[in-house]
Design a protein around this motif. Structure first.
Motif, PDB file in Angstrom:
ATOM      1  N   ARG A 140       0.796  -1.306   0.046  1.00  0.00           N
ATOM      2  CA  ARG A 140      -0.054  -0.071  -0.033  1.00  0.00           C
ATOM      3  C   ARG A 140       0.697   1.102   0.016  1.00  0.00           C
ATOM      4  NH1 ARG A 140      -5.119   0.529   1.355  1.00  0.00           N
ATOM      5  NH2 ARG A 140      -5.144  -1.564   2.426  1.00  0.00           N
ATOM      6  N   SER A 141       1.830   1.234   1.050  1.00  0.00           N
ATOM      7  CA  SER A 141       2.724   2.410   0.989  1.00  0.00           C
ATOM      8  C   SER A 141       3.573   2.840  -0.134  1.00  0.00           C
ATOM      9  CB  SER A 141       3.807   2.458   2.269  1.00  0.00           C
ATOM     10  OG  SER A 141       4.435   1.370   2.049  1.00  0.00           O
ATOM     11  N   PHE A 142       3.752   1.722  -0.939  1.00  0.00           N
ATOM     12  CA  PHE A 142       4.452   2.008  -2.328  1.00  0.00           C
ATOM     13  C   PHE A 142       3.803   2.565  -3.191  1.00  0.00           C
ATOM     14  CE2 PHE A 142       6.912  -1.119   0.054  1.00  0.00           C
ATOM     15  CZ  PHE A 142       8.471  -0.915   0.197  1.00  0.00           C
ATOM     16  N   LYS A 143       2.543   2.003  -3.359  1.00  0.00           N
ATOM     17  CA  LYS A 143       1.653   2.351  -4.270  1.00  0.00           C
ATOM     18  C   LYS A 143       1.134   3.601  -4.018  1.00  0.00           C
ATOM     19  CE  LYS A 143      -2.747   0.990  -6.208  1.00  0.00           C
ATOM     20  NZ  LYS A 143      -3.527   2.319  -6.119  1.00  0.00           N
ATOM     21  N   SER A 203       7.935   2.738  -8.508  1.00  0.00           N
ATOM     22  CA  SER A 203       7.775   1.867  -7.244  1.00  0.00           C
ATOM     23  C   SER A 203       6.401   1.605  -7.073  1.00  0.00           C
ATOM     24  CB  SER A 203       8.196   2.695  -6.309  1.00  0.00           C
ATOM     25  OG  SER A 203       8.106   1.878  -5.001  1.00  0.00           O
ATOM     26  N   GLY A 204       5.448   2.898  -7.324  1.00  0.00           N
ATOM     27  CA  GLY A 204       4.125   2.694  -7.486  1.00  0.00           C
ATOM     28  C   GLY A 204       3.625   1.624  -8.307  1.00  0.00           C
ATOM     29  N   GLN A 205       4.065   1.684  -9.718  1.00  0.00           N
ATOM     30  CA  GLN A 205       3.800   0.668 -10.761  1.00  0.00           C
ATOM     31  C   GLN A 205       4.028  -0.529 -10.339  1.00  0.00           C
ATOM     32  OE1 GLN A 205       5.768   2.126 -14.253  1.00  0.00           O
ATOM     33  NE2 GLN A 205       4.303   3.654 -14.885  1.00  0.00           N
ATOM     34  N   ALA A 206       5.179  -0.924  -9.906  1.00  0.00           N
ATOM     35  CA  ALA A 206       5.802  -2.028  -9.381  1.00  0.00           C
ATOM     36  C   ALA A 206       4.545  -2.721  -8.254  1.00  0.00           C
ATOM     37  CB  ALA A 206       7.048  -2.160  -8.753  1.00  0.00           C
ATOM     38  N   ALA A 207       4.223  -1.745  -7.152  1.00  0.00           N
ATOM     39  CA  ALA A 207       3.355  -2.024  -6.164  1.00  0.00           C
ATOM     40  C   ALA A 207       1.833  -2.365  -6.814  1.00  0.00           C
ATOM     41  CB  ALA A 207       3.195  -1.053  -5.279  1.00  0.00           C
ATOM     42  N   ALA A 208       1.540  -1.715  -7.636  1.00  0.00           N
ATOM     43  CA  ALA A 208       0.225  -1.749  -8.416  1.00  0.00           C
ATOM     44  C   ALA A 208       0.150  -3.302  -9.104  1.00  0.00           C
ATOM     45  CB  ALA A 208      -0.185  -0.861  -9.322  1.00  0.00           C
ATOM     46  N   ALA A 209       1.252  -3.372  -9.908  1.00  0.00           N
ATOM     47  CA  ALA A 209       1.483  -4.791 -10.496  1.00  0.00           C
ATOM     48  C   ALA A 209       1.610  -5.735  -9.452  1.00  0.00           C
ATOM     49  CB  ALA A 209       2.883  -4.868 -11.200  1.00  0.00           C
ATOM     50  N   GLY A 210       2.199  -5.724  -8.196  1.00  0.00           N
ATOM     51  CA  GLY A 210       2.124  -6.841  -7.411  1.00  0.00           C
ATOM     52  C   GLY A 210       0.794  -6.848  -6.797  1.00  0.00           C
ATOM     53  N   GLN A 211      -0.037  -5.912  -6.423  1.00  0.00           N
ATOM     54  CA  GLN A 211      -1.412  -5.932  -6.040  1.00  0.00           C
ATOM     55  C   GLN A 211      -1.991  -6.759  -7.114  1.00  0.00           C
ATOM     56  OE1 GLN A 211      -2.847  -2.103  -5.028  1.00  0.00           O
ATOM     57  NE2 GLN A 211      -1.823  -2.234  -2.972  1.00  0.00           N
ATOM     58  N   ALA A 212      -1.747  -6.303  -8.337  1.00  0.00           N
ATOM     59  CA  ALA A 212      -2.471  -7.218  -9.572  1.00  0.00           C
ATOM     60  C   ALA A 212      -2.438  -8.599  -9.546  1.00  0.00           C
ATOM     61  CB  ALA A 212      -2.321  -6.386 -10.735  1.00  0.00           C
ATOM     62  N   ALA A 213      -0.855  -8.937  -9.372  1.00  0.00           N
ATOM     63  CA  ALA A 213      -0.608 -10.107  -9.423  1.00  0.00           C
ATOM     64  C   ALA A 213      -1.372 -10.769  -8.062  1.00  0.00           C
ATOM     65  CB  ALA A 213       0.905 -10.267  -9.180  1.00  0.00           C
ATOM     66  N   ALA A 214      -1.453 -10.238  -6.985  1.00  0.00           N
ATOM     67  CA  ALA A 214      -1.979 -10.844  -5.649  1.00  0.00           C
ATOM     68  C   ALA A 214      -3.377 -11.131  -5.781  1.00  0.00           C
ATOM     69  CB  ALA A 214      -1.792  -9.816  -4.493  1.00  0.00           C
ATOM     70  N   ALA A 215      -3.894 -10.058  -6.653  1.00  0.00           N
ATOM     71  CA  ALA A 215      -5.408 -10.299  -7.023  1.00  0.00           C
ATOM     72  C   ALA A 215      -5.668 -11.408  -7.716  1.00  0.00           C
ATOM     73  CB  ALA A 215      -5.916  -8.933  -7.701  1.00  0.00           C
ATOM     74  N   GLY A 216      -4.735 -11.536  -8.972  1.00  0.00           N
ATOM     75  CA  GLY A 216      -4.668 -12.536  -9.789  1.00  0.00           C
ATOM     76  C   GLY A 216      -4.565 -13.881  -9.044  1.00  0.00           C
ATOM     77  N   ASN A 217      -3.718 -14.036  -8.212  1.00  0.00           N
ATOM     78  CA  ASN A 217      -3.352 -15.162  -7.360  1.00  0.00           C
ATOM     79  C   ASN A 217      -4.575 -15.516  -6.576  1.00  0.00           C
ATOM     80  OD1 ASN A 217      -0.704 -15.584  -8.594  1.00  0.00           O
ATOM     81  ND2 ASN A 217       0.237 -14.466  -6.733  1.00  0.00           N
ATOM     82  N   PHE A 218      -5.260 -14.352  -6.112  1.00  0.00           N
ATOM     83  CA  PHE A 218      -6.260 -14.674  -5.104  1.00  0.00           C
ATOM     84  C   PHE A 218      -7.489 -15.253  -6.126  1.00  0.00           C
ATOM     85  CE2 PHE A 218     -10.546 -12.699  -3.610  1.00  0.00           C
ATOM     86  CZ  PHE A 218     -10.648 -13.475  -2.456  1.00  0.00           C
TER      87      PHE A 218
END
Length: 464
Positions: free
Chosen positions: A116-119, A260-275
């Protein structure tokens, strides 16, 4: 004398004939009694057989109902157990699905929280970067659009760095102008000292001074022009490098935050995809498990129904087989009883007929001996009466309420029946036992004759 003898003979013949007739009547009566007794025994035997059959059928029906009830109860218990097992399996599948989804959701929330903070930093950096680039639309932001401004040095035109040195540039050179001015002053002072007059030598000297000075100062002025141009270029380059460095220093952190925000958003997207993937897989597994549970339930219900159907089919088959055996045994017993009764009836009829025939024949012989032709005619009339006792109206067309009760050894059927009116007045009222002329005609044709009224009769003395 002869008349007395004849009378005596006639009287004796009459007495003998009466005696023979009485004996025949006694024997015929005994035979008829025996037939009635046999018929009564047949009725009792049939009644007892009927009662026995009814009891056996009741017992078989009771047993069948018990078996069917037991099959139904067992099937119901099996269906209940299968339904309970299905409910437990479905509940276990739902519990497992909920636990799996909860774990997937917890992991997703943790990843989102960690990023969240990175995003947020990336979003702030991107927002500031958009302000500096003049793309956000927030025109009141500090330095809005400054990152898109071109580099320039106030009061300096970089195009001057591309100018070529010329006479004008030389004349504008401060050193050149100073030295020319000083030389000119020296000439003027010298002229003033001579009273304003210039000699030829002085003029030559002044011309030579100007030429030498022009040649010398042109080179000096060119060198100074080039040096000044190089200095301006260096200073302009230094200023441009400082401008570029400052802009890079200003934009690079914002771009880094954006990345960094893009990477965090990508990480969240990946987390959402994994979920989503994990949740989908969990749902699929739960669906497959429930499908398997319902399939097992359906198979169990099918097996229960099949077993119940097979058990009931077997019970009904056994019931039918037992009934068939009961009816078969009853039919066999009745056939045996009817055959025995028929034989007894035929024997009684035959015995009575034989007895009557013997008495009548004895009477005929007596009268034949006593009175000649007259007695002979009497004997013939009696013989016709005798034939009437042997012969019976057996045509099926004069009978009703016909029911087969047995079979003779010759294959002829034995029946109970009643004569139709008016034939019952001739051949007897109530139920009779005997054969059918049409059947006898096919097996023992010589035993069948035709009555003057047109119906067929049977000679029972030829029946076997």
């Amino acid at each position: 004398m002869s008349g007395w003898v004849a009378g005596a003979i006639v009287v004796g013949s009459v007495i003998a004939a009466d005696a023979a007739g009485d004996a025949a009547d006694v024997q015929a009566g005994a035979a008829e009694k025996a037939g009635e007794t046999s018929l009564e025994g047949l009725r009792l035997q049939i009644t007892a057989d009927r009662e026995n059959v009814d009891r056996q059928i009741d017992a078989q029906t009771t047993n069948l109902n018990k078996v069917i009830a037991a099959q139904d109860a067992a099937a119901l218990r099996g269906e209940t157990a299968a339904a309970v097992a299905l409910d437990k399996q479905i509940a276990a599948q739902k519990e497992s699905l909920n636990a799996s989804l909860a774990l997937q959701r917890e992991l997703f929330n943790r990843q989102v929280e960690n990023l969240r903070s990175f995003k947020e930093a990336g979003e702030k950096g991107q927002s500031r970067l958009m302000d500096l680039l003049g793309l956000s639309g927030n025109t009141d932001a500090p330095d809005y659009g400054s990152a898109t401004q071109a580099f320039k040095v106030e009061g300096f035109d970089p195009n001057t760095l591309f100018k070529e040195f010329n006479a004008q540039e030389m004349e504008q050179d401060p050193g050149y102008a100073f030295r020319v001015a000083e030389g000119q002053k020296a000439i003027e002072r010298s002229t003033a000292a001579r009273g304003g007059l210039q000699s030829g030598a002085a003029l030559k000297a002044a011309a030579r001074f100007g030429q030498e000075m022009g040649s010398q100062e042109y080179q000096n002025a060119f060198n100074r022009f080039q040096a000044n141009k190089a200095f301006q270029a260096q200073e302009y380059g230094n200023a441009f490098n400082r401008f570029t460095t400052e802009r890079q220093n200003q934009l690079a952190p914002l771009m880094s935050l954006t990345a960094s925000g893009q990477a965090a958003a990508a990480g969240q997207a990946a987390a959402a995809g994994n979920f989503a993937s994990g949740g989908s897989q969990a749902i699929q597994n739960a669906g497959a498990g429930q499908a398997a549970a319902y399939g097992g339930y359906g198979q169990a219900m099918g097996n229960i129904a099949a077993n119940q159907g097979a058990g009931q089919a077997s019970a009904y088959t056994n019931f039918g087989s037992n009934l068939s055996n009961i009816y078969g045994a009853s039919n066999q017993n009745r056939q045996s009883a009817y055959a025995t009764n028929t034989a007894n009836q035929i024997n009684a009829i035959t015995g009575g007929a034989n007895a009557r025939a013997a008495g009548i024949i004895g009477q005929a012989n007596a009268f034949n001996t006593a009175v000649g032709q007259g007695i002979q005619l009497y004997g013939m009339n009696q013989q016709n009466a005798l034939l009437g006792r042997y012969l019976t109206g057996s045509d099926i067309s004069i009978k009703e309420n016909i029911r087969q009760v047995g079979v003779l050894s010759s294959g002829l059927g034995v029946y109970e029946y009643e004569y139709k009116a008016p034939y019952k007045d001739v051949w007897g009222h109530g139920y009779q036992t005997g054969v059918m002329a049409q059947e006898v005609e096919q097996i023992i044709p010589e035993a069948v004759s035709v009555h003057p009224d047109g119906y067929k009769m049977v000679d029972y003395s030829k029946i076997h």
